[in-house]
Design an enzyme around this catalytic site. Structure first.
Site, PDB file in Angstrom:
ATOM      1  CE  LYS A  17     -34.179  10.425   3.693  1.00  8.40           C
ATOM      2  NZ  LYS A  17     -33.995  11.920   3.449  1.00  8.40           N
TER       3      LYS A  17
ATOM      4  CB  CYS B 204     -46.670  14.643  14.763  1.00  5.68           C
ATOM      5  SG  CYS B 204     -45.383  15.150  15.777  1.00  5.68           S
TER       6      CYS B 204
END
Ligand code: NAD
Length: 498
Positions: free
Chosen positions: A195, A304
């Site tokens: 997804k 990140c």
């Protein structure tokens, strides 16, 4: 009404990509493209203009069940497929990615606003490299033989695929993020339901076409565009999904852990970061400061690993600040698809507002903006490169992941002090250390509570090297051998020998 870059007369987008982007985007289940069962769609936006790019199918629980069933049905066949064939198919997919490299670069740049050169030379080659790296692992999965303490028996262990994997990824690195999960899963013999993030489904859907073209069997890789709270939740809660491999925010990682506990799924989490980048005065300060600027401004700070907390030994502080400011001044803000752009927009209006909110709050708290700190007038979601000084350690700008082109710069005086302060955040993903003193480097490496330490370089990431964090940055590692292990489980086989 805002227009997208597709509408611009001098749009650099090629015909094939234009046709793809404006085409019909369905879910990919069992090697077929299908609409969502309830016909739901979601809109994707061009972050450089705020205009609508296209719509894609939005999966609901029925679609998740169909995709998981397809992956479950494909599992026995794929897990028993000869490693040589798995190798060939994975390499074939890597080759197709390379053949379509420019399309992927344009699509990720268009949807996320990434400067195209960074996708062309970073994300896309990394994706095909990771597939090739893990293709090699398919034939190197080995068990062991044990002579147990009990007499009359021998034991061998088999390393078996963990099962159907639900892979959920963010928008910051759409193609690479997908491949980081698909590649080790396929090598291990698992099947996957991917997804992508709602902001960036297109490269995953282009990848689905290549999965078909590569001849990967039906159900091995399924792609469900859709919303996190609908498709993501249904995937996490599905009883036939054995493992969730998630990359994204810490808050969603916690929610996934809670939900996955109900069906006792394995979970690995690559979450947020607030990475300290620490420059000692004995380093090559010019190089360190130049890299420090790219460490925060790459991908407009939406990484990140962004070096969002720059800490500088006091005697080098002014010099570093001047270099980082000069590097910020060189950045060219614009749509990712413009070849001259080095600082693209943020992915969404919400993300831009969130980042501006952190900056406003810091300024209200008395922090100074050496660069940035003013709103950018544009329909696109741009934030100026922002350098903040005078922030105290406990302020949100220093503690929380901003995920934008915003860096705090703070002085320090000693190894012990800077290590303690660097560790005093919720996150523990990565850190940079710049010094010419081996002892300082070793000492800092030991003291920093993070998953990766970069010494005299920054943002080096490779398919063979474990990547992941500690504390609120998650658990489990991707990449390298450890990245494969997480998709395997061990079966002990006892055999009577007398
Ligand atoms: P996010 O957590 O909001 O969304 C990530 C994905 O999770 C999306 O696909 C989303 O649809 C889905 N999702 C949302 N809610 C869900 C739910 N309740 N259940 C299941 N799925 C759900 O993150 P984002 O804003 O897309 O991405 C930014 C975050 O990702 C940052 O925190 C960043 O640090 C992190 N990130 C981490 C790494 C790493 O390697 N550690 C790499 C890239 C990005």
């Amino acid at each position: 009404m805002a227009f997208s870059l597709l509408d611009r007369s001098d749009s650099p987008i090629g015909h094939a990509v234009r046709r793809f982007v404006t085409g019909n985007h369905q879910l990919f289940i069992g090697n077929e493209f299908v609409d969502a069962a309830d016909g739901a769609t979601l809109v994707t936006i061009d972050p450089a203009t705020g205009g609508v790019l296209t719509t894609v199918a939005s999966a609901g629980p029925v679609d998740v069940d169909r995709a998981v069933s397809a992956a479950h049905a494909a599992l026995p066949g794929w897990s028993r497929t000869s490693p040589r064939i798995r190798f060939d198919l994975m390499v074939q997919l890597a080759e197709l990615i390379d053949e379509n490299a420019e399309s992927f670069a344009q699509i990720d740049s268009l949807e996320v606003g990434k400067p195209i050169a960074t996708v062309r030379f970073g994300d896309v080659p990394m994706a095909s490299d990771t597939l090739r790296y893990y293709a090699g692992w398919a034939s190197k999965i080995e068990g062991s033989t044990i002579t147990p303490g009990l007499p009359g028996a021998q034991v061998s262990t088999r390393r078996e695929p963990i099962g159907v994997v639900g892979a959920i990824i963010p928008w910051s690195f759409p193609l690479t993020g997908a491949i980081w999960k698909i590649a080790p899963a396929l090598a291990a013999g698992c099947t996957v339901v991917l997804k992508p993030a709602e902001q960036s489904s297109l490269s995953a859907l282009l990848l689905a076409r290549l999965v078909q073209e590569a001849g990967i069997p039906a159900g091995v890789i399924n792609v469900l565009s859709g919303l996190g709270e609908v498709a993501g939740v249904a995937l996490v809660e599905h009883r036939r999904v054995a493992k969730i491999s998630f990359t994204g925010s810490t808050a969603v990682g916690i929610d996934i852990s809670r939900r996955a506990a109900n069906t006792l799924k394995a979970v690995s989490l690559e979450l947020g970061g607030k990475c300290p980048n620490i420059i000692f005065a004995d380093a090559d300060v010019q190089v360190a400061a130049t890299v420090a600027a790219s460490a925060i401004f790459l991908n407009a700070g939406q990484a990140c690993s962004a070096g969002s907390r720059l800490m500088v030994e006091r005697s080098a502080y002014e010099e570093v600040l001047a270099v980082v400011a000069a590097e910020a001044d060189k950045l060219v803000m614009g749509p990712g698809l413009d070849e001259s752009t080095t600082l693209g927009p943020l992915v969404s209006a919400a993300q831009r507002d969130r980042v501006n909110g952190y900056v406003d709050q810091a300024l209200d708290q008395g922090v100074q903006a050496v660069r940035g700190g003013v709103m950018v007038e544009s329909d696109g979601y741009f934030v100026a490169p922002t350098i903040l000084t005078g922030a105290a350690d406990q302020m949100p700008a220093v503690q929380e992941e901003i995920f934008g082109p915003v860096v705090t710069v703070q002085p320090f005086d000693s190894v012990d002090e800077v290590a303690a302060r660097a560790n005093d955040v919720a996150y523990g993903l990565a850190a940079g250390v710049w010094t010419s003193n081996l002892h300082t480097a070793q000492s800092m490496t030991q003291k920093l509570n993070v998953g990766t330490v970069w010494t005299n370089l920054y943002n080096y990431i490779d398919s063979s090297v474990p990547w992941g964090g500690v504390k609120a940055s998650g658990h489990g590692r991707e990449m390298g051998r450890e990245g494969l292990e997480k998709f395997l489980q061990t079966k002990a086989v006892w055999t009577a020998i007398d």
